[in-house]
Design a protein around this motif. Structure first.
Motif, PDB file in Angstrom:
ATOM      1  N   VAL A 104       4.382  18.085  -0.495  1.00 13.10           N
ATOM      2  CA  VAL A 104       3.362  17.827  -1.511  1.00 13.10           C
ATOM      3  C   VAL A 104       3.673  16.496  -2.216  1.00 13.10           C
ATOM      4  CG1 VAL A 104       2.054  18.769  -3.458  1.00 13.10           C
ATOM      5  CG2 VAL A 104       3.095  20.327  -1.832  1.00 13.10           C
ATOM      6  N   CYS A 105       4.419  16.545  -3.296  1.00 14.16           N
ATOM      7  CA  CYS A 105       4.578  15.351  -4.124  1.00 14.16           C
ATOM      8  C   CYS A 105       5.470  14.276  -3.501  1.00 14.16           C
ATOM      9  CB  CYS A 105       5.113  15.738  -5.497  1.00 14.16           C
ATOM     10  SG  CYS A 105       3.918  16.724  -6.444  1.00 14.16           S
ATOM     11  N   VAL A 106       6.497  14.692  -2.750  1.00 12.71           N
ATOM     12  CA  VAL A 106       7.343  13.685  -2.102  1.00 12.71           C
ATOM     13  C   VAL A 106       6.539  12.941  -1.049  1.00 12.71           C
ATOM     14  CG1 VAL A 106       9.433  13.275  -0.768  1.00 12.71           C
ATOM     15  CG2 VAL A 106       9.446  14.995  -2.575  1.00 12.71           C
ATOM     16  N   GLN A 107       5.858  13.687  -0.189  1.00 11.42           N
ATOM     17  CA  GLN A 107       5.061  13.060   0.856  1.00 11.42           C
ATOM     18  C   GLN A 107       3.928  12.224   0.266  1.00 11.42           C
ATOM     19  OE1 GLN A 107       5.382  12.638   4.081  1.00 11.42           O
ATOM     20  NE2 GLN A 107       3.428  11.586   4.265  1.00 11.42           N
ATOM     21  N   ALA A 108       3.275  12.722  -0.775  1.00 15.92           N
ATOM     22  CA  ALA A 108       2.168  11.973  -1.390  1.00 15.92           C
ATOM     23  C   ALA A 108       2.654  10.633  -1.931  1.00 15.92           C
ATOM     24  CB  ALA A 108       1.534  12.797  -2.499  1.00 15.92           C
ATOM     25  N   THR A 109       3.810  10.638  -2.587  1.00 10.83           N
ATOM     26  CA  THR A 109       4.343   9.399  -3.155  1.00 10.83           C
ATOM     27  C   THR A 109       4.849   8.466  -2.061  1.00 10.83           C
ATOM     28  OG1 THR A 109       5.019  10.703  -5.091  1.00 10.83           O
ATOM     29  CG2 THR A 109       5.885   8.463  -4.909  1.00 10.83           C
ATOM     30  N   ALA A 110       5.505   9.046  -1.059  1.00 13.98           N
ATOM     31  CA  ALA A 110       6.039   8.225   0.033  1.00 13.98           C
ATOM     32  C   ALA A 110       4.928   7.571   0.845  1.00 13.98           C
ATOM     33  CB  ALA A 110       6.924   9.070   0.935  1.00 13.98           C
ATOM     34  N   SER A 111       3.857   8.302   1.127  1.00 16.33           N
ATOM     35  CA  SER A 111       2.760   7.713   1.881  1.00 16.33           C
ATOM     36  C   SER A 111       2.006   6.696   1.026  1.00 16.33           C
ATOM     37  CB  SER A 111       1.809   8.800   2.394  1.00 16.33           C
ATOM     38  OG  SER A 111       1.314   9.596   1.344  1.00 16.33           O
ATOM     39  N   ASP A 112       1.874   6.969  -0.260  1.00 17.44           N
ATOM     40  CA  ASP A 112       1.244   6.009  -1.171  1.00 17.44           C
ATOM     41  C   ASP A 112       2.053   4.713  -1.219  1.00 17.44           C
ATOM     42  OD1 ASP A 112      -0.662   5.094  -2.902  1.00 17.44           O
ATOM     43  OD2 ASP A 112      -0.357   6.645  -4.412  1.00 17.44           O
ATOM     44  N   ALA A 113       3.385   4.829  -1.201  1.00 15.70           N
ATOM     45  CA  ALA A 113       4.236   3.637  -1.158  1.00 15.70           C
ATOM     46  C   ALA A 113       3.953   2.821   0.101  1.00 15.70           C
ATOM     47  CB  ALA A 113       5.704   4.038  -1.214  1.00 15.70           C
ATOM     48  N   PHE A 114       3.803   3.507   1.226  1.00  9.05           N
ATOM     49  CA  PHE A 114       3.480   2.839   2.494  1.00  9.05           C
ATOM     50  C   PHE A 114       2.155   2.097   2.395  1.00  9.05           C
ATOM     51  CE2 PHE A 114       1.281   3.035   6.604  1.00  9.05           C
ATOM     52  CZ  PHE A 114       2.176   2.356   7.414  1.00  9.05           C
ATOM     53  N   TYR A 115       1.136   2.724   1.813  1.00  6.66           N
ATOM     54  CA  TYR A 115      -0.173   2.084   1.684  1.00  6.66           C
ATOM     55  C   TYR A 115      -0.082   0.805   0.845  1.00  6.66           C
ATOM     56  CZ  TYR A 115      -1.748   6.808   2.940  1.00  6.66           C
ATOM     57  OH  TYR A 115      -1.927   8.022   3.554  1.00  6.66           O
TER      58      TYR A 115
ATOM     59  N   GLY B 171       2.472  -1.230   0.762  1.00  7.36           N
ATOM     60  CA  GLY B 171       3.268  -2.256   1.409  1.00  7.36           C
ATOM     61  C   GLY B 171       4.760  -2.110   1.273  1.00  7.36           C
ATOM     62  N   TYR B 172       5.235  -1.019   0.701  1.00  3.27           N
ATOM     63  CA  TYR B 172       6.673  -0.793   0.573  1.00  3.27           C
ATOM     64  C   TYR B 172       7.222  -0.168   1.860  1.00  3.27           C
ATOM     65  CZ  TYR B 172       5.900  -1.478  -4.431  1.00  3.27           C
ATOM     66  OH  TYR B 172       5.544  -2.009  -5.638  1.00  3.27           O
ATOM     67  N   TYR B 173       8.479  -0.444   2.146  1.00  5.12           N
ATOM     68  CA  TYR B 173       9.183   0.285   3.200  1.00  5.12           C
ATOM     69  C   TYR B 173       9.557   1.641   2.610  1.00  5.12           C
ATOM     70  CZ  TYR B 173       9.254  -4.172   5.595  1.00  5.12           C
ATOM     71  OH  TYR B 173       8.871  -5.343   6.190  1.00  5.12           O
ATOM     72  N   SER B 174       9.039   2.688   3.239  1.00  2.00           N
ATOM     73  CA  SER B 174       9.101   4.037   2.674  1.00  2.00           C
ATOM     74  C   SER B 174      10.067   4.882   3.500  1.00  2.00           C
ATOM     75  CB  SER B 174       7.690   4.646   2.700  1.00  2.00           C
ATOM     76  OG  SER B 174       7.681   5.951   2.199  1.00  2.00           O
ATOM     77  N   ILE B 175      11.182   5.285   2.895  1.00  2.00           N
ATOM     78  CA  ILE B 175      12.256   5.951   3.637  1.00  2.00           C
ATOM     79  C   ILE B 175      12.573   7.305   3.004  1.00  2.00           C
ATOM     80  CG2 ILE B 175      14.672   5.810   4.339  1.00  2.00           C
ATOM     81  CD1 ILE B 175      14.376   2.781   4.380  1.00  2.00           C
TER      82      ILE B 175
ATOM     83  N   HIS C 191       6.399  12.036   8.557  1.00  2.00           N
ATOM     84  CA  HIS C 191       6.673  10.768   7.871  1.00  2.00           C
ATOM     85  C   HIS C 191       7.310   9.772   8.835  1.00  2.00           C
ATOM     86  CE1 HIS C 191       7.805   8.056   4.567  1.00  2.00           C
ATOM     87  NE2 HIS C 191       8.904   7.861   5.279  1.00  2.00           N
ATOM     88  N   LYS C 192       8.280  10.229   9.583  1.00  2.00           N
ATOM     89  CA  LYS C 192       9.002   9.337  10.492  1.00  2.00           C
ATOM     90  C   LYS C 192       8.078   8.771  11.564  1.00  2.00           C
ATOM     91  CE  LYS C 192      13.314   9.116  13.131  1.00  2.00           C
ATOM     92  NZ  LYS C 192      14.530   9.874  13.528  1.00  2.00           N
ATOM     93  N   LYS C 193       7.088   9.547  11.966  1.00  2.00           N
ATOM     94  CA  LYS C 193       6.180   9.105  13.018  1.00  2.00           C
ATOM     95  C   LYS C 193       5.162   8.097  12.517  1.00  2.00           C
ATOM     96  CE  LYS C 193       3.221  10.902  16.703  1.00  2.00           C
ATOM     97  NZ  LYS C 193       2.717  12.143  17.372  1.00  2.00           N
ATOM     98  N   TRP C 194       4.702   8.270  11.258  1.00  2.00           N
ATOM     99  CA  TRP C 194       3.559   7.491  10.810  1.00  2.00           C
ATOM    100  C   TRP C 194       3.800   6.586   9.608  1.00  2.00           C
ATOM    101  CZ3 TRP C 194       0.218   7.480  14.462  1.00  2.00           C
ATOM    102  CH2 TRP C 194       0.002   8.607  15.254  1.00  2.00           C
ATOM    103  N   PHE C 195       4.803   6.851   8.784  1.00  2.00           N
ATOM    104  CA  PHE C 195       4.895   6.150   7.508  1.00  2.00           C
ATOM    105  C   PHE C 195       6.152   5.305   7.318  1.00  2.00           C
ATOM    106  CE2 PHE C 195       2.019   9.708   6.730  1.00  2.00           C
ATOM    107  CZ  PHE C 195       0.939   9.032   6.185  1.00  2.00           C
ATOM    108  N   GLY C 196       7.285   5.741   7.828  1.00  2.00           N
ATOM    109  CA  GLY C 196       8.503   4.977   7.602  1.00  2.00           C
ATOM    110  C   GLY C 196       9.694   5.661   8.236  1.00  2.00           C
TER     111      GLY C 196
END
Length: 220
Positions: free
Chosen positions: A164-175, A177-181, A202-207
């Motif tokens: 939920v919140c971890v993935q939402a923030t991590a994917s938002d970071a990717f959108y 332009g941040y490297y999201s790990i 996340h590893k497949k699509w975001f960072g």
């Protein structure tokens, strides 16, 4: 958008340079991680799978501090007045709208449930706390401005719930332009299977992903 003139960080070791990295600790709050919290007490969910991640998050924060990596604390707080109607309908839609009251909300602002778990390392005055009203730590906050002002290019994520919140923030970071790990052993959901699925997504699509042992090697 991030500055297009910056060179691409095409290897994990470049992305993890402490000079432009930051750790985000997300939602390790009583309502989400305590057996006395609302998630367990009212929703009937077993939060025990989340508990071990608290020590892992503490290890990550300690390592970041020693390595000169910035730490940001992201905490959700809710009130009826400040919550979007679609969020309220999702969580309180089983009740008539005139029965939507603050005490029925997860992480109600000002409540014990909204506070950090007592086993979490105390936040330092130099480490900003971001108060959010929705899943993503970027939504309606100054988080993005803070990161850009400090030259952050890479964000590492720890906390709950991964799905939920971890993935939402991590994917938002990717959108943005941040490297999201994702720090795999410092993230948790109410079931290990759910956590693993979202880490893999996340590893497949975001960072990329990493773990604390690898970070000790990178940050030395």
């Amino acid at each position: 958008m991030m500055d297009r003139d910056n060179p691409a960080l095409n290897r994990l070791e470049k992305q993890l340079n402490p000079q432009h990295s930051a750790v985000a600790v997300i939602d390790l709050q009583n309502d989400f991680v305590s057996a006395k919290g609302l998630l367990a007490r009212e929703k009937g969910l077993d939060v025990e799978p989340i508990r071990p991640v608290i020590n892992a998050a503490n290890s990550l924060v300690s390592l970041a501090r020693k390595s000169g990596v910035r730490v940001f604390w992201i905490r959700v707080v809710h009130t009826i007045a400040d919550s979007p109607k679609n969020y309220l309908e999702k969580y309180l839609g089983h009740l008539p709208e005139d029965q939507w009251t603050d005490d029925k909300l997860l992480a109600r602002e000002g409540s014990w449930g909204a506070e950090w778990d007592e086993e979490i390392l105390p936040r330092l005055d130099s480490e900003p706390e971001i108060l959010k009203r929705n899943y993503s730590g970027f939504y309606g906050t100054h988080f993005d401005h803070m990161l850009r002002a400090q030259g952050v290019r890479t964000l590492l994520f720890a906390g709950c719930n991964t799905n939920v919140c971890v993935q939402a923030t991590a994917s938002d970071a990717f959108y943005r332009g941040y490297y999201s790990i994702m720090v795999e052993d410092a993230c948790a959901s109410v079931t290990p299977e759910m956590n693993a699925n979202f880490i893999e997504n996340h590893k497949k699509w975001f960072g990329d992903t990493t773990d604390i042992a690898a970070l000790r090697a990178y940050w030395g």
